[in-house]
Design a protein around this motif. Structure first.
Motif, PDB file in Angstrom:
ATOM      1  N   ARG A 204      52.547  45.213  45.993  1.00 44.15           N
ATOM      2  CA  ARG A 204      54.325  44.414  44.978  1.00 44.15           C
ATOM      3  C   ARG A 204      54.321  43.994  43.845  1.00 44.15           C
ATOM      4  O   ARG A 204      54.834  44.604  42.902  1.00 44.15           O
ATOM      5  CB  ARG A 204      55.423  43.835  45.974  1.00 44.15           C
ATOM      6  CG  ARG A 204      56.215  43.662  45.431  1.00 44.15           C
ATOM      7  CD  ARG A 204      57.572  43.221  46.418  1.00 44.15           C
ATOM      8  NE  ARG A 204      58.321  42.216  45.531  1.00 44.15           N
ATOM      9  CZ  ARG A 204      58.942  41.779  45.006  1.00 44.15           C
ATOM     10  NH1 ARG A 204      58.005  40.398  44.487  1.00 44.15           N
ATOM     11  NH2 ARG A 204      60.148  40.921  44.436  1.00 44.15           N
ATOM     12  N   ALA A 205      53.477  43.063  43.519  1.00 42.33           N
ATOM     13  CA  ALA A 205      52.904  42.504  42.026  1.00 42.33           C
ATOM     14  C   ALA A 205      51.675  41.671  42.162  1.00 42.33           C
ATOM     15  O   ALA A 205      51.308  40.752  41.888  1.00 42.33           O
ATOM     16  CB  ALA A 205      54.117  41.823  41.818  1.00 42.33           C
ATOM     17  N   PRO A 206      51.295  42.634  41.554  1.00 40.85           N
ATOM     18  CA  PRO A 206      49.440  42.016  41.351  1.00 40.85           C
ATOM     19  C   PRO A 206      48.881  41.114  40.747  1.00 40.85           C
ATOM     20  O   PRO A 206      48.167  40.299  40.581  1.00 40.85           O
ATOM     21  CB  PRO A 206      48.554  43.674  40.831  1.00 40.85           C
ATOM     22  CG  PRO A 206      49.428  44.517  41.474  1.00 40.85           C
ATOM     23  CD  PRO A 206      50.417  44.438  41.387  1.00 40.85           C
ATOM     24  N   TRP A 207      50.200  40.891  39.258  1.00 40.90           N
ATOM     25  CA  TRP A 207      50.107  39.810  39.109  1.00 40.90           C
ATOM     26  C   TRP A 207      50.670  37.944  39.448  1.00 40.90           C
ATOM     27  O   TRP A 207      49.401  37.682  38.516  1.00 40.90           O
ATOM     28  CB  TRP A 207      50.879  39.894  37.449  1.00 40.90           C
ATOM     29  CG  TRP A 207      52.239  39.488  37.900  1.00 40.90           C
ATOM     30  CD1 TRP A 207      53.275  40.743  38.547  1.00 40.90           C
ATOM     31  CD2 TRP A 207      53.015  38.388  38.567  1.00 40.90           C
ATOM     32  NE1 TRP A 207      54.591  40.179  39.048  1.00 40.90           N
ATOM     33  CE2 TRP A 207      54.475  39.041  39.225  1.00 40.90           C
ATOM     34  CE3 TRP A 207      52.898  37.528  37.940  1.00 40.90           C
ATOM     35  CZ2 TRP A 207      55.332  37.706  39.529  1.00 40.90           C
ATOM     36  CZ3 TRP A 207      53.969  36.248  38.798  1.00 40.90           C
ATOM     37  CH2 TRP A 207      55.202  36.250  39.238  1.00 40.90           C
ATOM     38  N   ARG A 208      50.601  38.500  40.440  1.00 45.07           N
ATOM     39  CA  ARG A 208      51.184  37.322  41.734  1.00 45.07           C
ATOM     40  C   ARG A 208      49.880  36.771  41.597  1.00 45.07           C
ATOM     41  O   ARG A 208      48.982  35.510  42.500  1.00 45.07           O
ATOM     42  CB  ARG A 208      52.050  37.093  42.716  1.00 45.07           C
ATOM     43  CG  ARG A 208      53.056  37.331  42.246  1.00 45.07           C
ATOM     44  CD  ARG A 208      54.537  37.141  43.093  1.00 45.07           C
ATOM     45  NE  ARG A 208      55.382  37.281  43.016  1.00 45.07           N
ATOM     46  CZ  ARG A 208      56.356  36.207  42.526  1.00 45.07           C
ATOM     47  NH1 ARG A 208      55.414  35.077  42.482  1.00 45.07           N
ATOM     48  NH2 ARG A 208      57.529  36.247  42.137  1.00 45.07           N
ATOM     49  N   LEU A 209      48.674  37.606  42.173  1.00 45.92           N
ATOM     50  CA  LEU A 209      47.469  37.158  42.112  1.00 45.92           C
ATOM     51  C   LEU A 209      46.110  35.881  40.917  1.00 45.92           C
ATOM     52  O   LEU A 209      45.351  35.416  41.668  1.00 45.92           O
ATOM     53  CB  LEU A 209      46.110  38.485  42.013  1.00 45.92           C
ATOM     54  CG  LEU A 209      46.305  39.277  43.188  1.00 45.92           C
ATOM     55  CD1 LEU A 209      45.689  40.112  43.119  1.00 45.92           C
ATOM     56  CD2 LEU A 209      46.546  38.346  44.895  1.00 45.92           C
ATOM     57  N   LEU A 210      46.926  36.348  39.653  1.00 51.07           N
ATOM     58  CA  LEU A 210      46.700  35.357  39.024  1.00 51.07           C
ATOM     59  C   LEU A 210      47.143  33.482  39.224  1.00 51.07           C
ATOM     60  O   LEU A 210      46.735  32.147  38.654  1.00 51.07           O
ATOM     61  CB  LEU A 210      47.385  34.914  37.741  1.00 51.07           C
ATOM     62  CG  LEU A 210      46.941  36.500  36.763  1.00 51.07           C
ATOM     63  CD1 LEU A 210      47.821  36.949  36.008  1.00 51.07           C
ATOM     64  CD2 LEU A 210      45.484  36.130  35.768  1.00 51.07           C
ATOM     65  N   LEU A 211      47.861  33.600  40.394  1.00 49.64           N
ATOM     66  CA  LEU A 211      48.876  32.553  40.961  1.00 49.64           C
ATOM     67  C   LEU A 211      47.528  31.758  42.490  1.00 49.64           C
ATOM     68  O   LEU A 211      48.529  30.427  42.657  1.00 49.64           O
ATOM     69  CB  LEU A 211      50.385  32.565  41.267  1.00 49.64           C
ATOM     70  CG  LEU A 211      51.147  32.922  40.245  1.00 49.64           C
ATOM     71  CD1 LEU A 211      52.301  32.918  41.323  1.00 49.64           C
ATOM     72  CD2 LEU A 211      51.178  31.968  39.131  1.00 49.64           C
ATOM     73  N   LEU A 212      47.058  32.243  42.545  1.00 50.27           N
ATOM     74  CA  LEU A 212      45.891  31.660  43.385  1.00 50.27           C
ATOM     75  C   LEU A 212      45.491  30.723  43.369  1.00 50.27           C
ATOM     76  O   LEU A 212      45.549  29.666  44.412  1.00 50.27           O
ATOM     77  CB  LEU A 212      44.820  32.760  43.730  1.00 50.27           C
ATOM     78  CG  LEU A 212      45.063  34.043  44.660  1.00 50.27           C
ATOM     79  CD1 LEU A 212      43.988  35.370  44.195  1.00 50.27           C
ATOM     80  CD2 LEU A 212      45.697  33.729  45.631  1.00 50.27           C
TER      81      LEU A 212
END
Length: 223
Positions: free
Chosen positions: A30-38
């Motif tokens: 849905r929002a791959p950029w959220r993986l930067l929040l890992l």
């Protein structure tokens, strides 16, 4: 009178936990950029390890980070469906499938009782042939958006047992249900084990194995 078979899900029915896998499944699709929040997920795990937050708050924080604060049900539905398909295809213990089939043939009412979000546990349960699901609820607003907040209690430990008791009462089974068989892999489910007529420790870790051996509970390896 209904005999019951109540199953924990993560590491009992499934080989691996599902909660983090669900969050990552949603983030990637849905929002791959959220993986930067890992890295912030890692910080929340450290806070939990230091007992600065509890399991419920940990879930809410990671839901917010990897899925979002508010997401419409229609956006999550295809992700829930694809995740459930993936779990049923790759993450179900062979022994769980056999036990579910056996309990169904015996005429038992099949109940999944899990600390995982009911949002996706219900869909996995449907695919496996369960009749009812008890799980951690999500707050869903009038706008049909799923919030990164738990609705009610996190269904873990004694809270899970309270929710099972509530389900029994609301289902009209209090005082009239038959034999209860309960399956779990974790000692946190001790209240439910002790309530059940037939506790079954599935692939138990050290503490649960010790407890099961001391109490004479059945121990099963489901692969």
């Amino acid at each position: 009178m209904s005999d019951l078979a109540i199953y924990d899900m993560d590491r009992t029915v499934t080989k691996r936990p599902t909660y983090a896998a669900f969050l990552l499944h949603c983030a990637v699709r849905r929002a791959p950029w959220r993986l930067l929040l890992l890295p912030f997920v890692a910080v929340s795990l450290i806070a939990y390890g230091l007992r600065l937050i509890d399991r419920a708050k940990l879930k809410e924080i990671n839901h917010h980070l990897l899925i979002g604060h508010r997401v419409h049900v229609r956006e999550l539905r295809p992700l829930v469906e694809s995740f459930a398909d993936q779990q049923v295809r790759t993450n179900i213990r062979p022994g769980a499938s056999e036990a579910i089939s056996r309990d169904r043939q015996q005429g038992r009412r099949l109940v999944l009782a899990t600390a995982s979000y009911r949002l996706y546990a219900e869909v996995i349960a449907q695919r496996l042939g369960f009749d009812d699901v008890i799980g951690t609820g999500s707050v869903i607003g009038l706008d049909e958006r799923v919030h990164a907040r738990i609705g009610g209690e996190n269904a873990y430990g004694s809270a899970k047992m309270r929710m099972i008791a509530q389900w029994v009462d609301q289902s009209g089974l209090k005082g009239v249900h038959g034999h209860v068989r309960f399956y779990s892999d974790h000692v946190s489910d001790r209240p439910a084990f002790e309530w059940a007529d037939e506790p079954v420790a599935v692939n138990p870790h050290g503490k649960l194995r010790q407890l099961a051996e001391a109490r004479g509970w059945a121990i099963e390896d489901w692969g």
